[in-house]
Design an enzyme around this catalytic site. Structure first.
Site, PDB file in Angstrom:
ATOM      1  N   ARG A  26       0.842  -1.162   0.037  1.00 26.44           N
ATOM      2  CA  ARG A  26       0.005   0.057   0.179  1.00 26.44           C
ATOM      3  C   ARG A  26       0.873   1.089  -0.075  1.00 26.44           C
ATOM      4  O   ARG A  26       0.353   2.527  -0.493  1.00 26.44           O
ATOM      5  CB  ARG A  26      -0.996  -0.067   1.251  1.00 26.44           C
ATOM      6  CG  ARG A  26      -2.176  -1.038   0.932  1.00 26.44           C
ATOM      7  CD  ARG A  26      -2.969  -1.186   2.144  1.00 26.44           C
ATOM      8  NE  ARG A  26      -2.421  -1.743   3.224  1.00 26.44           N
ATOM      9  CZ  ARG A  26      -2.445  -2.993   3.680  1.00 26.44           C
ATOM     10  NH1 ARG A  26      -3.061  -3.809   2.929  1.00 26.44           N
ATOM     11  NH2 ARG A  26      -1.759  -3.337   4.787  1.00 26.44           N
ATOM     12  N   GLU A  72       1.450  -5.269  13.962  1.00 23.29           N
ATOM     13  CA  GLU A  72       0.209  -5.392  14.788  1.00 23.29           C
ATOM     14  C   GLU A  72      -0.555  -6.777  14.722  1.00 23.29           C
ATOM     15  O   GLU A  72      -0.889  -6.999  15.677  1.00 23.29           O
ATOM     16  CB  GLU A  72      -0.636  -4.145  14.324  1.00 23.29           C
ATOM     17  CG  GLU A  72      -1.869  -3.916  15.201  1.00 23.29           C
ATOM     18  CD  GLU A  72      -2.852  -2.854  14.374  1.00 23.29           C
ATOM     19  OE1 GLU A  72      -2.528  -2.398  13.391  1.00 23.29           O
ATOM     20  OE2 GLU A  72      -3.813  -2.504  15.172  1.00 23.29           O
TER      21      GLU A  72
HETATM   22  P1  AMP Z   1       2.793  -1.504  11.751  1.00 24.00           P
HETATM   23  O1  AMP Z   1       4.297  -2.213  11.409  1.00 24.00           O
HETATM   24  O2  AMP Z   1       2.360  -2.150  12.894  1.00 24.00           O
HETATM   25  O3  AMP Z   1       3.024   0.023  11.982  1.00 24.00           O
HETATM   26  O4  AMP Z   1       1.967  -1.964  10.491  1.00 24.00           O
HETATM   27  C1  AMP Z   1       2.027  -0.926   9.281  1.00 24.00           C
HETATM   28  C2  AMP Z   1       1.548  -1.882   8.170  1.00 24.00           C
HETATM   29  O5  AMP Z   1       0.621  -2.580   8.399  1.00 24.00           O
HETATM   30  C3  AMP Z   1       1.269  -0.631   7.033  1.00 24.00           C
HETATM   31  O6  AMP Z   1       2.028  -1.233   5.919  1.00 24.00           O
HETATM   32  C4  AMP Z   1      -0.220  -0.856   7.128  1.00 24.00           C
HETATM   33  O7  AMP Z   1      -0.692  -0.670   5.772  1.00 24.00           O
HETATM   34  C5  AMP Z   1      -0.542  -1.952   7.722  1.00 24.00           C
HETATM   35  N1  AMP Z   1      -1.651  -1.706   8.816  1.00 24.00           N
HETATM   36  C6  AMP Z   1      -1.379  -2.296  10.164  1.00 24.00           C
HETATM   37  N2  AMP Z   1      -2.396  -1.918  11.090  1.00 24.00           N
HETATM   38  C7  AMP Z   1      -3.339  -1.353  10.068  1.00 24.00           C
HETATM   39  C8  AMP Z   1      -4.878  -0.616  10.149  1.00 24.00           C
HETATM   40  N3  AMP Z   1      -5.407  -0.886  11.573  1.00 24.00           N
HETATM   41  N4  AMP Z   1      -5.294  -0.143   9.517  1.00 24.00           N
HETATM   42  C9  AMP Z   1      -4.655  -0.408   8.037  1.00 24.00           C
HETATM   43  N5  AMP Z   1      -3.471  -0.797   7.778  1.00 24.00           N
HETATM   44  C10 AMP Z   1      -2.975  -1.412   8.795  1.00 24.00           C
END
Ligand code: AMP
Length: 172
Positions: free
Chosen positions: A59, A96
């Protein structure tokens, strides 16, 4: 930005139960929202001499490509393992919803580069922190970090290096 916000779709329990997924596809498909996103992202970095935008799969490729085009910079993909054809550097991290590894081409960044790392959403920050480490190991002149959406309650900024300037267009 209220207009863009109105075009972001909330999807409950995707990709796992308990995650409220911020879906930007509904903003990207809207010509006005896409234009605002591209314009506002590029305004943040106009005067910074950016030479490369690094977009995170998948994305982060959308906003990252627009940003690179607007700034007259190059675009570099960070991808999941096994997708990049030439010699890569790798980094593993927790996110996450699970654990993952990312890669970048070993020759993607040079020491003369001024780089913006871009992804669509900052959640826990694990993905971006890993991407930052990959890019930093290539010794560019400067690194910035940017998101379209920041999920402030998850405090992802705490996972990112304190000395790096982090921007986002929309905070929830
Ligand atoms: P993080 O490493 O937890 O910051 O996750 C970031 C990545 O996971 C990004 O590439 C986001 O596209 C996706 N992502 C994680 N959580 C979400 C969420 N609640 N909504 C949309 N995308 C998310």
């Amino acid at each position: 930005m209220e207009y863009v916000k109105s075009k972001v779709r909330d999807v409950q329990d995707f990709p796992q139960k308990g995650i409220l997924f911020k879906d930007l596809t509904t903003a990207f498909k809207d010509p006005r929202a896409l234009h605002i996103i591209g314009w506002d992202l590029s305004q943040l970095y106009r005067d910074k001499g950016i030479t490369k935008v690094v977009g995170i799969e998948s994305r982060g490729f959308i906003g990252g490509s627009i940003l690179a085009f607007e700034l007259g910079a190059g675009f570099v993909p960070v991808r999941k393992p096994g997708k990049l054809p030439a010699d890569t550097l790798q980094m593993s991290y927790g996110k996450e919803y699970g654990k993952d590894t990312i890669e970048i081409h070993r020759d993607a960044i040079s020491e003369d580069d001024i780089v913006v790392l871009h992804d669509d959403v900052l959640a826990t920050g694990g993905t971006m922190a890993a991407a930052y480490e990959l890019v930093k190991s290539m010794n560019p002149k400067k690194i910035y970090i940017n998101f379209i959406i920041e999920l402030a309650a998850l405090n992802g900024r705490a996972a990112l290096p304190a000395e790096v300037e982090v921007t986002s267009l929309i905070k929830y």
